[in-house]
Each structure stands twice: as structure tokens, then as C-alpha cells.
Write an enzyme that holds these catalytic residues in place. Structure first.
Site, PDB file in Angstrom:
ATOM      1  N   GLU A 437       0.697  -1.036   0.019  1.00 50.19           N
ATOM      2  CA  GLU A 437      -0.109  -0.008  -0.061  1.00 50.19           C
ATOM      3  C   GLU A 437       0.748   1.234  -0.014  1.00 50.19           C
ATOM      4  O   GLU A 437       0.451   2.256   0.569  1.00 50.19           O
ATOM      5  CB  GLU A 437      -1.067   0.137   1.035  1.00 50.19           C
ATOM      6  CG  GLU A 437      -2.168  -1.007   1.199  1.00 50.19           C
ATOM      7  CD  GLU A 437      -2.794  -0.593  -0.268  1.00 50.19           C
ATOM      8  OE1 GLU A 437      -3.258  -1.426  -0.911  1.00 50.19           O
ATOM      9  OE2 GLU A 437      -3.100   0.461  -0.885  1.00 50.19           O
TER      10      GLU A 437
HETATM   11  C1  LIG Z   1       2.496  -9.870   0.241  1.00 50.64           C
HETATM   12  C2  LIG Z   1       2.327  -8.630  -0.879  1.00 50.64           C
HETATM   13  C3  LIG Z   1       0.945  -8.260  -1.103  1.00 50.64           C
HETATM   14  C4  LIG Z   1       0.783  -7.407  -2.060  1.00 50.64           C
HETATM   15  N1  LIG Z   1      -0.272  -7.001  -2.610  1.00 50.64           N
HETATM   16  C5  LIG Z   1      -0.324  -6.140  -3.595  1.00 50.64           C
HETATM   17  C6  LIG Z   1      -1.859  -5.980  -4.290  1.00 50.64           C
HETATM   18  O1  LIG Z   1      -2.798  -6.783  -3.868  1.00 50.64           O
HETATM   19  N2  LIG Z   1      -2.058  -5.141  -5.460  1.00 50.64           N
HETATM   20  C7  LIG Z   1      -0.783  -4.496  -5.802  1.00 50.64           C
HETATM   21  O2  LIG Z   1      -1.024  -3.949  -6.885  1.00 50.64           O
HETATM   22  N3  LIG Z   1       0.390  -4.681  -5.326  1.00 50.64           N
HETATM   23  C8  LIG Z   1       0.745  -5.441  -4.181  1.00 50.64           C
HETATM   24  N4  LIG Z   1       1.657  -5.712  -3.852  1.00 50.64           N
HETATM   25  C9  LIG Z   1       2.845  -4.938  -4.107  1.00 50.64           C
HETATM   26  C10 LIG Z   1       3.306  -3.868  -3.193  1.00 50.64           C
HETATM   27  O3  LIG Z   1       2.355  -3.103  -3.082  1.00 50.64           O
HETATM   28  C11 LIG Z   1       4.706  -3.436  -3.507  1.00 50.64           C
HETATM   29  O4  LIG Z   1       5.676  -4.503  -3.630  1.00 50.64           O
HETATM   30  C12 LIG Z   1       5.209  -1.893  -2.840  1.00 50.64           C
HETATM   31  O5  LIG Z   1       4.384  -1.231  -3.456  1.00 50.64           O
HETATM   32  C13 LIG Z   1       6.679  -1.846  -3.141  1.00 50.64           C
HETATM   33  O6  LIG Z   1       7.064  -1.760  -4.656  1.00 50.64           O
HETATM   34  P1  LIG Z   1       8.275  -2.785  -4.984  1.00 50.64           P
HETATM   35  O7  LIG Z   1       7.960  -4.046  -4.302  1.00 50.64           O
HETATM   36  O8  LIG Z   1       8.183  -2.462  -6.631  1.00 50.64           O
HETATM   37  O9  LIG Z   1       9.438  -1.795  -4.435  1.00 50.64           O
HETATM   38  P2  LIG Z   1      10.338  -0.809  -5.112  1.00 50.64           P
HETATM   39  O10 LIG Z   1       9.303   0.205  -5.410  1.00 50.64           O
HETATM   40  O11 LIG Z   1      11.307  -1.225  -5.977  1.00 50.64           O
HETATM   41  O12 LIG Z   1      11.046   0.024  -3.648  1.00 50.64           O
HETATM   42  C14 LIG Z   1      12.175  -0.757  -3.020  1.00 50.64           C
HETATM   43  C15 LIG Z   1      12.792   0.214  -2.141  1.00 50.64           C
HETATM   44  O13 LIG Z   1      12.959   1.681  -2.635  1.00 50.64           O
HETATM   45  C16 LIG Z   1      12.132   2.273  -2.089  1.00 50.64           C
HETATM   46  N5  LIG Z   1      11.847   3.642  -2.946  1.00 50.64           N
HETATM   47  C17 LIG Z   1      11.162   3.256  -4.352  1.00 50.64           C
HETATM   48  N6  LIG Z   1      10.903   4.533  -4.952  1.00 50.64           N
HETATM   49  C18 LIG Z   1      11.421   5.432  -4.226  1.00 50.64           C
HETATM   50  C19 LIG Z   1      11.543   6.890  -4.139  1.00 50.64           C
HETATM   51  N7  LIG Z   1      10.944   7.376  -5.111  1.00 50.64           N
HETATM   52  N8  LIG Z   1      11.853   7.536  -3.059  1.00 50.64           N
HETATM   53  C20 LIG Z   1      12.204   6.905  -2.027  1.00 50.64           C
HETATM   54  N9  LIG Z   1      12.544   5.712  -1.880  1.00 50.64           N
HETATM   55  C21 LIG Z   1      11.659   4.641  -2.977  1.00 50.64           C
HETATM   56  C22 LIG Z   1      11.039   1.978  -1.393  1.00 50.64           C
HETATM   57  O14 LIG Z   1      10.514   2.531  -0.418  1.00 50.64           O
HETATM   58  C23 LIG Z   1      11.722   0.486  -0.975  1.00 50.64           C
HETATM   59  O15 LIG Z   1      12.190   0.836   0.169  1.00 50.64           O
HETATM   60  C24 LIG Z   1       1.991  -6.695  -2.626  1.00 50.64           C
HETATM   61  C25 LIG Z   1       3.211  -7.082  -2.208  1.00 50.64           C
HETATM   62  C26 LIG Z   1       3.436  -7.886  -1.231  1.00 50.64           C
HETATM   63  C27 LIG Z   1       4.759  -8.527  -0.857  1.00 50.64           C
END
Ligand SMILES: Cc1cc2nc3c(=O)[nH]c(=O)nc-3n(C[C@H](O)[C@H](O)[C@H](O)COP(=O)(O)OP(=O)(O)OC[C@H]3O[C@@H](n4cnc5c(N)ncnc54)[C@H](O)[C@@H]3O)c2cc1C
Length: 572
Positions: A437
Site C-alpha cells: 500500500e
Molecule cells: C504480500 C504482498 C502483497 C501485495 N499485494 C498487492 C496487491 O494486492 N496489489 C498490488 O498492486 N500490489 C501488491 N503488492 C505490491 C506492493 O504494493 C509493492 O511491493 C510495493 O508497493 C513496493 O513496490 P516494489 O516491491 O516494486 O518496491 P520498489 O518500488 O522497488 O521499492 C524498493 C525500495 O525503494 C524505495 N523507493 C522506491 N521508490 C522510491 C522513491 N521515489 N523515493 C524513495 N524511496 C523509494 C522503497 O521505499 C523501497 O524501500 C503486494 C506485495 C506483497 C509482497
């Protein structure tokens, strides 16, 4: 593993947030009255303890299973879900026109805490469904509402939120899923989504996916994202839902926690395109999805509160039974709660949980005020307050959820590390809440780049005034006053900070906000004179809010060294 929803504390936080007389004849919740709030929570607690809690460990052990495109939920899940629908729990907050009970956000928030405290993996399904229902209520055409809302609200069908793609997580501007227009006004979806919670399962006959995608001529970035509704089963000529849509689950993830909930890779359009219907307008999808995400962000914050509460209950029970070392009066083999260090851990767990609950419930009451307030200026203020508090509620509550669950393991000692004791599952389960989220880092950025400036900073100024007024009315409020002053200084710095400096200070700033706000709310609660509230407010002020001046320095002076340090690591 035990969990007793803390109804007294929840009702106390509700009254604290809503104000004296809120449940009375002329109050904000006059329609509810004391009786309804208490009776609803009592029944919710009963349902959670009888139906959801016993399945929590089973879900963790068995996990969701994937085989040839189908997902099976853990043993007992289907039965519990049918009781969930029969009890009407899915319909709590939804619009009465479509069969919802229309109960206010605050009661829904308290129930969300209860469901998640009992079984977070199970509760995730309705949590996302509720956000989808809100987005459809607010943005979909009447035809879509007629077709889908009733069965989503009853829980007969479930819903998902499809944002994430392999290359587009926090950065939704990189979304690639395509939506091509059909001659009949519908669309064809082609693309892949990952990490979709309950994207496929065996709890309901149909699953309604809300999917972000791009139409062919969409502008690049987030201005070119549209929202679509794509059901697993489409309506047929006779009004039944028997036509399988061109979408499928390609697999589920093996996870650290929330193992009972399937996290699915969803493939759209293997055979030419999944039939989908536009929700809202083309290229305005992100705004529509935000309706859902704001709802879900508060709900995820409540997951943090819920698991912190349960970890605290379990740790306290263990600390009263486990005997080690000499006690306060020199007796041998004393219960470990008698050791000041263990008592400190237990108090920290309790105080953080209460502060996070207070912030979440304030957010929910602000959402209700925004809808119910007759005076438009006050309704707008409440709306802004909800917006301001949402990232704090989400990030602080889930951060402390992690801290408290980890302290819970510590209180259990070696047993905490052993799965049978139940403390470790809470730590594993709550970990995700700080990530999904919108990660907590993204929440902090939302706070400093968008929310701080609401009404030219007036929303935040009102928040500070309120905290100061509480500190002024509190005896021995030295640490509280310092915390509020530190927050005020950091806020003026943030309002004028160079953008990268503001980003560098965003996370400590959010924590500072939460410590000042949480401390002020506990102090307000202590005015009741109840010994427990007084003790918690005092502990929070003397042991936790005292970090505020240091955090303010970190915000105001630490940004430069963070940015320079990043350069030294070769990370700029
Ligand atoms: C169990 C689980 C359930 C989920 N359920 C859903 C779902 O129902 N629907 C859905 O759409 N998604 C879902 N997700 C996805 C989840 O919302 C994302 O994993 C999350 O938003 C982070 O994206 P990412 O994993 O690509 O991490 P990234 O975006 O790659 O982030 C990696 C790190 O970099 C940091 N970061 C990234 N961009 C920036 C920035 N601009 N400035 C500062 N820091 C930054 C982040 O804070 C994080 O620490 C789920 C994930 C999991 C693991």
C-alpha cells in the site's frame, strides 16, 4: 496463541477521537448511539475469536496452494468465509443503496483492527474488497454499479487491486499493461500484474479485478493511467456469470508471512485480451485508484495496530507466567514481568500500540466528519485532516507494529524464536504492512511533498495548535511541550527546505509527527484520570516523545550528511 479484542481500549479511543457526546443525541454519531457501537464491536470480537482466530496458525502452516491455475485456501478458510458473508460483516461500511449497512468509518476501523488481530491473512481479502467497493461506488457508471456492487458488498464475490508490475512498484508511471478499445465500449486488457493479493482463490464464485492500464494514445507517466474492472467470469446472455474471461493466475509467491493469503501473478490477455470496463474516465485512473488506496492505507495502518496489540497481549501473558531471576522483593524465580527491563518492554509495547490506535482512529473520525459535517468549511478541514493523517497512520502504525512484534519475541526469550509460541508468526506477518500500500518511505514522501502544503500549510498548523493546546492543559507536560516545539521547528524547516533535503528528512519527520501527535493524544486520554491511561501517557512522554528533539535535528541538519553520505557510497 490467544487474542482478545481490547473492546474497552477501542471504545475509549473511539470516544477520544470523536469527542464527548459524539454518540449522544446531537453528536457526530447520533445515528449510532452508544449501544450500537458497543454491540457491533462485541459481536465482531465474538466472530473473530470463534471463526478467524482458530484458523490463523493453520493458515500460516498450510499456506495457500497453487495447482494448474487454481488456488486453494488453507483448510477451514471456505467455511469461515461463508460465515463471514452470512454474518453480514462484509457489508459494514458500504452504501445502503446496494445492500451495505452504511456504518461510519470509525466503526469499520475498529472492526478492521479486530479481524486483523485475529487473522491478518484472512482479513486481507475483505480489506482489499472494501477499497474496491469504495472506488466503484465513487467512480463507476451506474451500469457497472448495478452489475457488480451488490454481490461485492455482500461478499458473494471478492475484489482485488492490480497496480504492481515487475518494473512498476512504487513508480506507477512505468505501468505497461495495455487496454485496447472495443467497438462496444468495453476494452481488452493485455499485460501482467504481480503480487496481487487474493488474485485467485476458492472462496467465491467470481473475482472482480480492478486493474490499472494504459489506453493506446495515453500520455506517458501517471497522467496516462486508466482504471478498469475485469471480472473473472463475465455475464452471459441469460444474466448468469459463466463466461470465463481471458485472465488467469500464473502462480503464487512463497512468503515470509501472511502465508494463508495467496499473492498472485496475474496474466491478462493470453488469448487476445481480457474483457474490461472503464471505471471513471480514461487517463484519470490514478485518482480513482487513490479512493481505494487511501481507504486501504488506513486499513493497513490498523493491521499494524492489531498485530501490535496481539503481540503485547501475548507477551504480557507470558511475562506474568515465566519465572526467572530474583524479583523486586528478593524472592527467587519471580515472574519476569517483575524485572524492570521486561516491564519497560511491555510498557513500550503497550504505549506504542495505544498511540498508533489513537492516530488511526483520529483519521477514521476525520473521514466521517468530512462526510457528515453540515458546515462545508469544517467538512473541508476534516477532509484535509484525514489526508494529512493517513500517511502518518499507515507508516507509524506499521513501523511500530514491527517494533512491537519484535519486542514481543524478545519478551518470550528463546521461545520467541520457536514457532510454537506464536510470537514469531506475528513478526513475520506484520513485516509486509510497512511495505505494501505504498512503502513507508513513500508515505513519508507523500507527507512532506503533498500533505504538508494542504491549504498553504493551514491543515498542519491546526494540528500543531491542537497538540499545543493539549500540552498546555496537561500537568508535568515538559517532554510533551518539547516534542510539540520540536515538531513545529521541523515543520517550518520542511516548508522551506530544498526538495532533496526535504526528501532526505521525510522519514524522521513522519516519526516526529507521530511521536508528537501520539503523545498528545495519550495525554488527552490521561485527562480521564484512569490510572492506566495516566501511566501510559507518562511513560510515552518520558521515554518515547523525548526522542523528538533528536529527530528534529535529524530532519533539519541530518539531511545534508545523508545526501553527502549517499554520494560517498556512490549512490547519488
Ligand atoms: C504480500 C504482498 C502483497 C501485495 N499485494 C498487492 C496487491 O494486492 N496489489 C498490488 O498492486 N500490489 C501488491 N503488492 C505490491 C506492493 O504494493 C509493492 O511491493 C510495493 O508497493 C513496493 O513496490 P516494489 O516491491 O516494486 O518496491 P520498489 O518500488 O522497488 O521499492 C524498493 C525500495 O525503494 C524505495 N523507493 C522506491 N521508490 C522510491 C522513491 N521515489 N523515493 C524513495 N524511496 C523509494 C522503497 O521505499 C523501497 O524501500 C503486494 C506485495 C506483497 C509482497
Amino acid at each position: 496463541m490467544s487474542y482478545q479484542p481490547p473492546l474497552d481500549d477501542m471504545l475509549f479511543a473511539l470516544r477520544l477521537a470523536a469527542g464527548d457526546g459524539a454518540l449522544g443525541a446531537n453528536g457526530l454519531y447520533a445515528d449510532l448511539g452508544e449501544g450500537v457501537a458497543e454491540a457491533t464491536l462485541t459481536e465482531a470480537a465474538k466472530f473473530a475469536r470463534e471463526q478467524l482466530l482458530p484458523l490463523d496458525k493453520i493458515g500460516d502452516r498450510a499456506g495457500a496452494r497453487f495447482f494448474e491455475g487454481a488456488v486453494t485456501t488453507p483448510p477451514g478458510w471456505r467455511d469461515a468465509y461463508s460465515h463471514w458473508i452470512a454474518g453480514g460483516w462484509n457489508a459494514l461500511a458500504a452504501a445502503p443503496e446496494y445492500g451495505g449497512l452504511g456504518l461510519p468509518a470509525i466503526l469499520n476501523a475498529a472492526c478492521t483492527e479486530i479481524w486483523n488481530g485475529a487473522n491478518m491473512s484472512f482479513a486481507l481479502c475483505p480489506l482489499l474488497g472494501q477499497g474496491a467497493i469504495e472506488a466503484i461506488e465513487a467512480h463507476a457508471s451506474d451500469a457497472l454499479k448495478e452489475t457488480y456492487l451488490r454481490r461485492l458488498i455482500s461478499g458473494e464475490w471478492t475484489a482485488t487491486m492490480n497496480l504492481t508490475e515487475p518494473q512498476a512498484g512504487s513508480d506507477l508511471s512505468m505501468l505497461r499493461t495495455k487496454a485496447e478499445r472495443n467497438a462496444d465500449g468495453s476494452y481488452r486488457l493485455i499485460g501482467q500484474k504481480i503480487f496481487i493479493t487474493y488474485g485467485e482463490h476458492d472462496l467465491s464464485d467470481n473475482i472482480v479485478h480492478l486493474v490499472l492500464a494504459r489506453v493506446p494514445d495515453a500520455p506517458p507517466g501517471t497522467r496516462g493511467i486508466s482504471l478498469f474492472l475485469a471480472p473473472k467470469f463475465l455475464p452471459d446472455a441469460s444474466g448468469g456469470f459463466t463466461r470465463r474471461n481471458d485472465l488467469r493466475c500464473a502462480g503464487i509467491e512463497h512468503k515470509l508471512g501472511v502465508r494463508g493469503s495467496p499473492t498472485c501473478t496475474m496474466v491478462y490477455g493470453d488469448a487476445g485480451g481480457a474483457t474490461a470496463f472503464l471505471v471513471g474516465e480514461e487517463n484519470k485512473g490514478l485518482a480513482c485508484m487513490f479512493t481505494m488506496m487511501n481507504n486501504a492505507r488506513l486499513a493497513v495502518g490498523l493491521q499494524g495496530v492489531a498485530l501490535a496489540e496481539r503481540a503485547t497481549q501475548q507477551a504480557l501473558a507470558y511475562a506474568r507466567e515465566r519465572r526467572q531471576g530474583r524479583g523486586a522483593n528478593g524472592e527467587a524465580a519471580a515472574p519476569i514481568i517483575e524485572h524492570p527491563d521486561v516491564a519497560r518492554m511491555a510498557l513500550k509495547m503497550t504505549a506504542l500500540t495505544h498511540a498508533a490506535r489513537a492516530i488511526c482512529y483520529e483519521t477514521a473520525v476525520s473521514l466521517d466528519r468530512a462526510k457528515r459535517e453540515a458546515n462545508p468549511a469544517l467538512a473541508l478541514q476534516a477532509h484535509e485532516r484525514a489526508g494529512l493523517l493517513t500517511p502518518v497512520a499507515k507508516a507509524f502504525s506499521t513501523d511500530i507494529g514491527n517494533e512491537v512484534a519484535s519486542l514481543g519475541v524478545q519478551v518470550f526469550g528463546g521461545m520467541g524464536f520457536i514457532e510454537e509460541a506464536g510470537a514469531s508468526q506475528l513478526l513475520r506477518d506484520v513485516r509486509i504492512a510497512a511495505i505494501y500500500e505504498g512503502t513507508n518511505g513513500i508515505q513519508a514522501i507523500d507527507l512532506v511533498t503533498r500533505k504538508l502544503k494542504l491549504s498553504g500549510g493551514a491543515a498542519l498548523a491546526r494540528e500543531i495548535d491542537d497538540m499545543r493546546a493539549i500540552a498546555d492543559n496537561t500537568a508535568d507536560a515538559g517532554a510533551m511541550r518539547e516534542a510539540v516545539a520540536a515538531f513545529e521547528a521541523a515543520t517550518s524547516y520542511m516548508l522551506g527546505a530544498e526538495p532533496r533535503m526535504a526528501l532526505a528528512g521525510a522519514t524522521p519527520y513522519l516519526r516526529l509527527f507521530a511521536l508528537a501527535r501520539g503523545g498528545a493524544l495519550l495525554a488527552k486520554g490521561a485527562a480521564s484520570g484512569e490510572a492506566k491511561r495516566v501511566a501510559l501517557a507518562r511513560f510515552f512522554s518520558d521515554n518515547l516523545a523525548v526522542a523528538a528533539p533528536g529527530l528534529a535535528k535529524c530532519v533539519m541538519a541530518g539531511g545534508a550528511s545523508a545526501l553527502e553520505g549517499a554520494a560517498a557510497l556512490g549512490a547519488d
